[in-house]
Design a protein around this motif. Sequence first.
Motif, mmCIF file in Angstrom:
data_model
loop_
_atom_site.group_PDB
_atom_site.id
_atom_site.type_symbol
_atom_site.label_atom_id
_atom_site.label_comp_id
_atom_site.label_asym_id
_atom_site.label_seq_id
_atom_site.Cartn_x
_atom_site.Cartn_y
_atom_site.Cartn_z
ATOM 1 N N ALA A 43 0.824 -1.212 0.000
ATOM 2 C CA ALA A 43 0.000 0.000 0.000
ATOM 3 C C ALA A 43 0.859 1.262 0.000
ATOM 4 C CB ALA A 43 -0.934 -0.014 1.215
ATOM 5 N N VAL A 44 1.948 1.246 0.776
ATOM 6 C CA VAL A 44 2.844 2.415 0.807
ATOM 7 C C VAL A 44 3.462 2.654 -0.563
ATOM 8 C CG1 VAL A 44 5.009 3.288 1.755
ATOM 9 C CG2 VAL A 44 3.328 2.221 3.265
ATOM 10 N N ILE A 45 3.926 1.599 -1.202
ATOM 11 C CA ILE A 45 4.514 1.748 -2.544
ATOM 12 C C ILE A 45 3.484 2.279 -3.532
ATOM 13 C CG2 ILE A 45 5.526 0.482 -4.470
ATOM 14 C CD1 ILE A 45 6.785 -1.421 -2.434
ATOM 15 N N LEU A 46 2.259 1.733 -3.447
ATOM 16 C CA LEU A 46 1.201 2.177 -4.359
ATOM 17 C C LEU A 46 0.865 3.645 -4.134
ATOM 18 C CD1 LEU A 46 -0.857 1.440 -6.536
ATOM 19 C CD2 LEU A 46 -2.428 0.748 -4.716
ATOM 20 N N PHE A 48 2.831 5.950 -2.925
ATOM 21 C CA PHE A 48 3.949 6.761 -3.415
ATOM 22 C C PHE A 48 3.875 6.934 -4.939
ATOM 23 C CE2 PHE A 48 8.273 7.054 -5.147
ATOM 24 C CZ PHE A 48 8.703 8.217 -4.522
ATOM 25 N N ILE A 49 3.565 5.831 -5.643
ATOM 26 C CA ILE A 49 3.450 5.899 -7.103
ATOM 27 C C ILE A 49 2.294 6.812 -7.502
ATOM 28 C CG2 ILE A 49 2.939 4.558 -9.173
ATOM 29 C CD1 ILE A 49 4.364 2.189 -7.874
ATOM 30 N N LEU A 50 1.160 6.670 -6.824
ATOM 31 C CA LEU A 50 0.000 7.496 -7.135
ATOM 32 C C LEU A 50 0.280 8.976 -6.849
ATOM 33 C CD1 LEU A 50 -2.943 5.285 -5.802
ATOM 34 C CD2 LEU A 50 -2.302 5.723 -8.179
ATOM 35 N N PHE A 51 0.979 9.256 -5.745
ATOM 36 C CA PHE A 51 1.302 10.647 -5.403
ATOM 37 C C PHE A 51 2.244 11.256 -6.439
ATOM 38 C CE2 PHE A 51 4.008 13.737 -3.121
ATOM 39 C CZ PHE A 51 3.027 14.668 -2.795
ATOM 40 N N SER A 52 3.275 10.503 -6.839
ATOM 41 C CA SER A 52 4.217 11.004 -7.838
ATOM 42 C C SER A 52 3.529 11.260 -9.167
ATOM 43 C CB SER A 52 5.371 10.009 -8.026
ATOM 44 O OG SER A 52 6.062 9.808 -6.822
ATOM 45 N N ARG A 53 2.662 10.299 -9.550
ATOM 46 C CA ARG A 53 1.938 10.461 -10.804
ATOM 47 C C ARG A 53 0.975 11.641 -10.737
ATOM 48 N NH1 ARG A 53 2.237 10.878 -15.828
ATOM 49 N NH2 ARG A 53 0.359 10.301 -16.991
ATOM 50 N N SER A 54 0.334 11.824 -9.594
ATOM 51 C CA SER A 54 -0.593 12.942 -9.439
ATOM 52 C C SER A 54 0.143 14.276 -9.523
ATOM 53 C CB SER A 54 -1.327 12.829 -8.100
ATOM 54 O OG SER A 54 -2.081 11.633 -8.049
ATOM 55 N N LEU A 55 1.334 14.345 -8.935
ATOM 56 C CA LEU A 55 2.122 15.569 -9.021
ATOM 57 C C LEU A 55 2.503 15.878 -10.464
ATOM 58 C CD1 LEU A 55 4.629 15.634 -6.014
ATOM 59 C CD2 LEU A 55 2.773 17.224 -6.514
ATOM 60 N N SER A 56 2.894 14.841 -11.198
ATOM 61 C CA SER A 56 3.255 15.032 -12.604
ATOM 62 C C SER A 56 2.059 15.537 -13.398
ATOM 63 C CB SER A 56 3.773 13.714 -13.190
ATOM 64 O OG SER A 56 4.038 13.840 -14.559
ATOM 65 N N ILE A 57 0.881 14.952 -13.142
ATOM 66 C CA ILE A 57 -0.336 15.395 -13.832
ATOM 67 C C ILE A 57 -0.650 16.841 -13.461
ATOM 68 C CG2 ILE A 57 -2.828 15.023 -13.991
ATOM 69 C CD1 ILE A 57 -2.263 12.022 -13.571
#
Length: 962
Positions: A43-46, A48-57
């Motif tokens: 869940a933590v890895i997921l 982190f990936i979602l947060f990074s992707r959201s920032l990029s978007i």
Amino acid sequence: STIVNHKRILAFMSRPFPIPDSEIIDVGPPKRRRRWRFWGIGAVILLFILFSRSLSIYLSALWFESVGYSEVYWYIFKFKAALFLIFALLTTAILRFALWLLERAFQSHVLETRTIVVNNQPIQFSPARFVRPVAWTVSVLVGLFYGLALKDDWEVFALYRNHIPTPLVDPIFNKPVSFYLFVLPFYETISSWLTLLAFVVLCAALLYAAITIPQQMLKSAKPAAFGVALKAVSLALAVFLLFLAVRTYLSRYPYLWLDHQTFSGVTYTEANYLLPALLLVCLGLILAALIAVINAFTKKGIRLLLLGLAIPVVVYIVGVVIVPAYVNSFIVKPNELGRETPYIQHNIEFTRRAFGLEQIETREFDAESSVEALDLNNNRETLENIRLWDWRALQDTLKQIQAIRTYYDFPDVDVDRYKIEGKPRQMMTAVRELVVSNLPEQSRNWINEKLVYTHGYGVTMNTANGFTREGLPQFVVSNMPLESRAPELKVTRPQIYFGQETNTTVYVKTKQLEFDYPQGEANNYTTYEGRGGITIGSGLRRMLLATALGDLSRLPFSDDVTAESRVLLNRNIRNMVDAIAPYLIYDVDPYIVTSEDGRLLWMLDAYTESARYPYSRHHSVGNQRINYIRNSVKVVIDAYEGTVQFYVFDPSDPLIQTYRAIFPSVFKDADAMPADLRTHVRYPETLIKVQGEVFGLYHTTNPKVFFQREDVWSVAQETIPNEENRSQSRPLDPYYVMMQLPGEAEGLEFVIILPFTPARRNNMVGWMAGRCDADNYGKLLVYNFPESRLIEGPLQIEARIDQNPQLAAQFSLWNQQGSRVIRGHLLVIPVGRSLLYVEPIYLQAQRSPMPELRLVVLAIQERLAYGNTFDEAMRSLFGDAVPSETPLPPAGTPTTTEKPTTEGTPSVPVPSASVIQLINRAIQEFDDYQRLTAEGKHGEAGQKLEQHKRTLEELKRLSGRP
């Protein structure tokens, strides 16, 4: 086994307690705790990936909004997201349903609970407990894979959904061209997806069937197990064969653009034998699928299945391999021209259409060798605009005399035209860009790189044929602060915030003043006043931007960056247009334009390309092989604001029509481009290069001549020195000239020229002109030379220059005295009814990489001459035939080296050559010769003596003495 297990449990429970420590087994933490730890890490890895992707978007959305294309970003984002969800879910559902059917079919034969022996201990084993998680895992992974893969193919789906049919159809399948550009890629994508899913299901069926084999051999399986396995494999194979039939059916169409040795497209053998055979293969695959279905229910065994598979294989070997090979070898080859003529005609017609050659206007050009044919009096404006500055030599010179500081660079030099005192003049323009990586090491810190050194400054502009007495450019716009010698040329916003070298992210409108340009020992500073970039804001927005930009350690804590400050990112103009319109192909040579209100604007040519145009031959453009190209769009980028505008210049292009249907807010009509910018539109070099390469073969419209290669043209060759200073040949680059086109009454035009020679020969046979001005923009003219006379090409003129004793001696002298000779590109310029060959010669000292223009070589068909200036060379070549009155300063006339006047101040008139001037020049040259001799600089003294000799010859000619 159940009784044995019960006995062991009872024996264990009857032992005395407590159990000795030696028999206690440490089984570790409970499984539930380990499971929660595993899910927690996941869940933590997921997250982190979602947060990074959201920032990029978030950052991308802000940038698109800042340049005015937010609608484009969200359209592509939503389209990709929809494709990902649709195909991920659809793939997972289809695959999981197919695997579930297999599970049900094999439930009682493969997946039933069974007893296995491990270490002499019987264990109850249920394969279903392992198969179902594996089936879900495979289904989900394949679904994610296809979702991610097909979302990147969003253009295929968008083009199919919005495509506009074209009237032109191919001669083989009678399909419109739009079918091959938009529809066929969609069909191929969908069929490939379904075929792979069917293959995965077939592999799963084979795997289940393979599991039953050991039980069959051990006689432990039920009698129905083999029938179930055969039925499952047969049905899965039938589905796979049906999709394979669709793939085979679609595979016929790419033969329309297959390149063969002689021509491209469907050949006689393919049209009459191979393509019908592929249809038979399709029918064979369908028949094999039907046999597989019958076998699934009749359970005839493997033999019937193998028989069904043999049908398409045999048809393929006979119809696709053996028969076409026989026909091609024994029927077509002995009568190839007769058999292939209709198909060669198709190839010629469609290739000319694909590369825009069908509307070329062909004219005859006499290329006479007499002086009278040049008609010098009526072509004075052409002569005054002949380009003497080679862009590479000028670039090196600019880096030495106009870069001023090491952190400035001139990445390119371009040719354009401007009106000076009401007369069109050919100009050389270059942009002074700032390269942060070239800053002194002690200046490389966050404040300097992000807040202070934010932009380049201004442009240089010099006449294409003007040079000073020292052989340096005759500037019209130069220096820092920017100075102009022409009232028509003013620059109100010289700062370059967006360019070719602006690859860093900077913050503007901060409390720190931005470095503008160096001025003596002090520096001049400015503050950005534009609307470009993303507002920093405060609080959460500032933190999010800092995180997205990777600047968490500085940006949130900087007192210089305020809430009103802006961040300028993605400032490289190529990256900007690639982000906004990634479906276009962009030229590698953007050029700067000065508008009437003094703004600096980049112009960039954009192309639509395809490799699927029917019956068209492929050619290399950049790193791609294409058989269709259009220069459909001109892009304009403001160097200060960063605004981007797309103008459509070829509305007939089906690709740009479809892209306009997808993105109606992106593209504007060419008429919407401001009139002052429209005057700077150019026919692009990339386009005329590929058109010239294609035209070399496809100017022939007679199939017989085309087949026999009797009249193949090549782009004229030129010689250039390699790294070892040895000459080597390469195709001549197209070049821009201002000239009066033969047969035209419009007067001086800005055109791009490309000369041609016969293949593997050096004499010229014609030249192509791409027109750039007004209503004639985009038109191609080809002038054919007479076949009865030899017209010398660039390599032959180069040979004449090499064989000239005086020039050869001068070149040898210069190359031996601490300097080297640089020969500029040889230009072949049509003047009147004849050709004038022009080659500038530069001298570059080894200690200073600053080429200086020293000689101008001119030639016509039967004569060759040279001089220190263009005027001297003209008089040496033509004598009294040179026109004495010119409305503009003579091309190449040396000027005084006074400092240019400031912007808006009329330029100081340049004095014309006179007897007094020549006398003063001769005296100065003789004094320089004596001084250099006394200093032991014999090489430079010899050069000065040669100049002195030519000055005396010109003086004698002007004085009228024999």
